[in-house]
Design a protein around this motif. Sequence first.
Motif, PDB file in Angstrom:
ATOM      1  N   PRO A 117       0.819  -1.215   0.000  1.00  0.00           N
ATOM      2  CA  PRO A 117       0.000   0.000   0.000  1.00  0.00           C
ATOM      3  C   PRO A 117       0.853   1.266   0.000  1.00  0.00           C
ATOM      4  O   PRO A 117       2.028   1.240   0.357  1.00  0.00           O
ATOM      5  N   CYS A 118       0.239   2.340  -0.417  1.00  0.00           N
ATOM      6  CA  CYS A 118       0.956   3.618  -0.486  1.00  0.00           C
ATOM      7  C   CYS A 118       0.004   4.750  -0.105  1.00  0.00           C
ATOM      8  O   CYS A 118      -1.208   4.547  -0.004  1.00  0.00           O
ATOM      9  N   ILE A 119       0.583   5.905   0.094  1.00  0.00           N
ATOM     10  CA  ILE A 119      -0.244   7.112   0.171  1.00  0.00           C
ATOM     11  C   ILE A 119       0.217   8.025  -0.958  1.00  0.00           C
ATOM     12  O   ILE A 119       1.421   8.186  -1.189  1.00  0.00           O
ATOM     13  N   LEU A 159      -3.782   5.434 -11.213  1.00  0.00           N
ATOM     14  CA  LEU A 159      -3.615   5.344  -9.755  1.00  0.00           C
ATOM     15  C   LEU A 159      -4.293   4.085  -9.221  1.00  0.00           C
ATOM     16  O   LEU A 159      -3.839   3.487  -8.248  1.00  0.00           O
ATOM     17  N   ALA A 160      -5.399   3.719  -9.858  1.00  0.00           N
ATOM     18  CA  ALA A 160      -6.098   2.508  -9.420  1.00  0.00           C
ATOM     19  C   ALA A 160      -5.191   1.285  -9.571  1.00  0.00           C
ATOM     20  O   ALA A 160      -5.263   0.344  -8.785  1.00  0.00           O
ATOM     21  N   GLU A 161      -4.300   1.299 -10.575  1.00  0.00           N
ATOM     22  CA  GLU A 161      -3.380   0.162 -10.770  1.00  0.00           C
ATOM     23  C   GLU A 161      -2.232   0.198  -9.768  1.00  0.00           C
ATOM     24  O   GLU A 161      -1.693  -0.826  -9.367  1.00  0.00           O
ATOM     25  N   ILE A 162      -1.853   1.418  -9.402  1.00  0.00           N
ATOM     26  CA  ILE A 162      -0.703   1.595  -8.505  1.00  0.00           C
ATOM     27  C   ILE A 162      -1.086   1.314  -7.056  1.00  0.00           C
ATOM     28  O   ILE A 162      -0.286   0.828  -6.268  1.00  0.00           O
ATOM     29  N   CYS A 163      -2.330   1.648  -6.721  1.00  0.00           N
ATOM     30  CA  CYS A 163      -2.759   1.617  -5.316  1.00  0.00           C
ATOM     31  C   CYS A 163      -3.445   0.304  -4.986  1.00  0.00           C
ATOM     32  O   CYS A 163      -4.580   0.058  -5.430  1.00  0.00           O
ATOM     33  N   THR A 164      -2.775  -0.506  -4.193  1.00  0.00           N
ATOM     34  CA  THR A 164      -3.439  -1.732  -3.738  1.00  0.00           C
ATOM     35  C   THR A 164      -4.423  -1.379  -2.617  1.00  0.00           C
ATOM     36  O   THR A 164      -4.424  -0.243  -2.127  1.00  0.00           O
ATOM     37  N   ALA A 165      -5.265  -2.343  -2.241  1.00  0.00           N
ATOM     38  CA  ALA A 165      -6.287  -2.072  -1.217  1.00  0.00           C
ATOM     39  C   ALA A 165      -5.642  -1.473   0.037  1.00  0.00           C
ATOM     40  O   ALA A 165      -4.574  -1.904   0.456  1.00  0.00           O
ATOM     41  N   GLY A 166      -6.290  -0.484   0.600  1.00  0.00           N
ATOM     42  CA  GLY A 166      -5.778   0.155   1.818  1.00  0.00           C
ATOM     43  C   GLY A 166      -4.928   1.385   1.525  1.00  0.00           C
ATOM     44  O   GLY A 166      -4.572   2.127   2.438  1.00  0.00           O
ATOM     45  N   SER A 167      -4.584   1.600   0.245  1.00  0.00           N
ATOM     46  CA  SER A 167      -3.825   2.802  -0.110  1.00  0.00           C
ATOM     47  C   SER A 167      -4.733   4.027  -0.010  1.00  0.00           C
ATOM     48  O   SER A 167      -5.957   3.918  -0.101  1.00  0.00           O
ATOM     49  N   VAL A 168      -4.101   5.183   0.160  1.00  0.00           N
ATOM     50  CA  VAL A 168      -4.872   6.421   0.341  1.00  0.00           C
ATOM     51  C   VAL A 168      -4.423   7.450  -0.705  1.00  0.00           C
ATOM     52  O   VAL A 168      -3.231   7.603  -0.970  1.00  0.00           O
ATOM     53  N   LEU A 169      -5.413   8.100  -1.275  1.00  0.00           N
ATOM     54  CA  LEU A 169      -5.143   9.181  -2.240  1.00  0.00           C
ATOM     55  C   LEU A 169      -5.642  10.496  -1.632  1.00  0.00           C
ATOM     56  O   LEU A 169      -6.788  10.578  -1.189  1.00  0.00           O
TER      57      LEU A 169
END
Length: 302
Positions: free
Chosen positions: A175-177, A199-209
């Motif tokens: 995950p990332c922010i 961003l949807a591809e980069i951000c796994t579940a739990g990531s925050v934008l």
Amino acid sequence: MPTPQEATRMRSGTASDTAHLTARVRAADAVVEPSRRLLDDRFAALFVTEPPPPATSDEALQRLGAIDHAHGGFLAEILLRQRFFEHELIRSVADGVRQVVMLGAGYDTTALRMPGYDGLRYFEVDHPATQRAKLATLAQEMLSTPSVTYVPHDFEAGGSLVGALAEAGFDPAQPCIVGWLGVTFFLQPGALHQALAELAEICTAGSVLVFDYMDESVIDGTTPYRGALEMARKVGAEGEPYLTGLTPQSAAEAVRRAGFWPMEELRVPDLVKRFGGNDPYCNGDDFMGVMAAERAGNGEAA
Ligand SMILES: C[S@@+](CC[C@H](N)C(=O)[O-])C[C@H]1O[C@@H](n2cnc3c(N)ncnc32)[C@H](O)[C@@H]1O
């Protein structure tokens, strides 16, 4: 004769002037007496060329007051969206996030102020021209940023953000922010929505934008906030026109479509109320919003 969309600084390969404006505001805020300081970015001054940062708190308040008088709402947004982001960053780190992606990072100094903060890795993505200017200043100041990987990327050039980050060592399984601050309104609608999809591809579940947007009414000229219209005119004349606006509804819809849950949105008056202290030196003209959204898990509808 090129259209305003074609004749931008970014297209001509010139470093962003609005990134410099942001640094100027943050550098002036850092000189304000501590009890009234809104952000406290002690590194912003490194990136300020002309005019040099103010020398005293009174001078800083005078300068910032003049900007606020002419363009109410911008100071609060520039300084306090970052406070909101850092609040989310600290929360994400407590939840185990160790990757931070700053999109259109400009002269952002989060990585300098929270460098190895619990093993964080930063990926600063920016237009190559602005990033070159930032790296030149860091080199000149002999400041090393070992926690940062710099990723040159132009959102308008059709390249892959996913590919650029993968090449830079970003791990999409973790995950990332993502901080995307002060950028969306400078993009064409297609580039904005393309970036959200990536961003949807980069951000796994739990990531925050965390991203901010400008109201559509500033772009189409119908906003009642004259200072916002005047700023739109100025930045357009300097080659960085505002191109895309959203509304609270369309911003929420856009992130949902990309697979994120909107968690919280603060408009400028909310930012002032939450982070402005007892006697904020800036007003809260209400033409921008900043939103935090979480990546929905596999199979969850956002
Ligand atoms: C107003 S500055 C914001 C900088 C920083 N995020 C902050 O909050 O201080 C706008 C940033 O967007 C970046 N930007 C604008 N158009 C871009 C594009 N087409 N591709 C990549 N970055 C872009 C500029 O280089 C600049 O760093």
